[in-house]
Design a protein around this motif. Structure first.
Motif, PDB file in Angstrom:
ATOM      1  N   VAL A 182      -9.828  -4.454  18.076  1.00  0.00           N
ATOM      2  CA  VAL A 182      -8.880  -4.970  17.084  1.00  0.00           C
ATOM      3  C   VAL A 182      -8.012  -3.832  16.590  1.00  0.00           C
ATOM      4  CG1 VAL A 182      -8.603  -6.070  14.823  1.00  0.00           C
ATOM      5  CG2 VAL A 182     -10.458  -6.793  16.335  1.00  0.00           C
ATOM      6  N   TRP A 183      -6.706  -4.111  16.538  1.00  0.00           N
ATOM      7  CA  TRP A 183      -5.758  -3.138  15.998  1.00  0.00           C
ATOM      8  C   TRP A 183      -4.890  -3.827  14.952  1.00  0.00           C
ATOM      9  CZ3 TRP A 183      -6.621  -4.012  21.151  1.00  0.00           C
ATOM     10  CH2 TRP A 183      -7.234  -2.974  21.864  1.00  0.00           C
ATOM     11  N   LEU A 184      -4.675  -3.161  13.828  1.00  0.00           N
ATOM     12  CA  LEU A 184      -3.787  -3.654  12.781  1.00  0.00           C
ATOM     13  C   LEU A 184      -2.747  -2.587  12.494  1.00  0.00           C
ATOM     14  CD1 LEU A 184      -6.288  -5.228  10.201  1.00  0.00           C
ATOM     15  CD2 LEU A 184      -5.125  -6.341  12.121  1.00  0.00           C
ATOM     16  N   GLN A 185      -1.484  -2.996  12.507  1.00  0.00           N
ATOM     17  CA  GLN A 185      -0.374  -2.086  12.247  1.00  0.00           C
ATOM     18  C   GLN A 185       0.339  -2.554  10.979  1.00  0.00           C
ATOM     19  OE1 GLN A 185       0.549   0.782  13.552  1.00  0.00           O
ATOM     20  NE2 GLN A 185       2.280   0.865  12.175  1.00  0.00           N
ATOM     21  N   PRO A 186       0.002  -1.949   9.816  1.00  0.00           N
ATOM     22  CA  PRO A 186       0.628  -2.379   8.563  1.00  0.00           C
ATOM     23  C   PRO A 186       2.039  -1.816   8.396  1.00  0.00           C
ATOM     24  CG  PRO A 186      -0.942  -0.630   8.141  1.00  0.00           C
ATOM     25  CD  PRO A 186      -1.004  -0.922   9.614  1.00  0.00           C
ATOM     26  N   LYS A 187       2.843  -2.568   7.644  1.00  0.00           N
ATOM     27  CA  LYS A 187       4.189  -2.140   7.283  1.00  0.00           C
ATOM     28  C   LYS A 187       4.409  -2.557   5.837  1.00  0.00           C
ATOM     29  CE  LYS A 187       5.640  -4.537  10.895  1.00  0.00           C
ATOM     30  NZ  LYS A 187       6.485  -5.345  11.726  1.00  0.00           N
TER      31      LYS A 187
END
Length: 136
Positions: free
Chosen positions: A54-59
């Motif tokens: 799982v990868w999460l890329q916040p902005k």
């Protein structure tokens, strides 16, 4: 506190009679997401505590929380889509106030996810809260 996108998801779930249909709908939500760019699938964006990758890329733009994500498992990708509906568009200062367990309970997810999947969702929520807290 839920976003309009999450409320729409809740309404969709109300029309689905059994868990099998709901499960398929979660998977369909994940399939509809744009895949995360391979450049973001790095150790810094990887969520630990999930059985799947799982990868999460916040902005955070103009004080509003957003994130993109991906997984190598279809159901987990769908769960990421559900969390995006719950959190994307929330002011970053209010992300920690979202009662994710209660909101996901409205979808019936708390009772129908395996222990491993529940732990993975909890890990994703923790990562979201950590990022928002650091940015607030």
């Amino acid at each position: 506190m839920a976003t309009e996108a999450f409320e729409e998801l809740v309404e969709d779930f109300e029309f689905l009679d059994d868990w099998e249909d709901r499960y398929r709908h979660v998977i369909d939500q994940g399939k509809a997401m744009v895949p995360l760019d391979e450049a973001f699938k790095v150790p810094a964006t990887k969520v630990h505590g999930c059985a799947s990758q799982v990868w999460l890329q916040p902005k955070i733009e103009n004080g509003v929380f957003q994130f993109d994500g991906d997984s190598d498992a279809l159901i987990v990708r769908g769960l990421i889509a559900v969390l995006r509906a719950l959190y994307n568009g929330v002011p970053v200062a209010q992300v920690g106030q979202v009662d994710a367990r209660a909101e996901l309970g409205r979808l019936g997810l708390n009772e129908h996810l395996s222990a491993q999947r529940s732990n993975g969702v909890r890990s994703m929520i923790e990562r979201i809260n950590e990022v928002a807290l650091a940015a607030a």
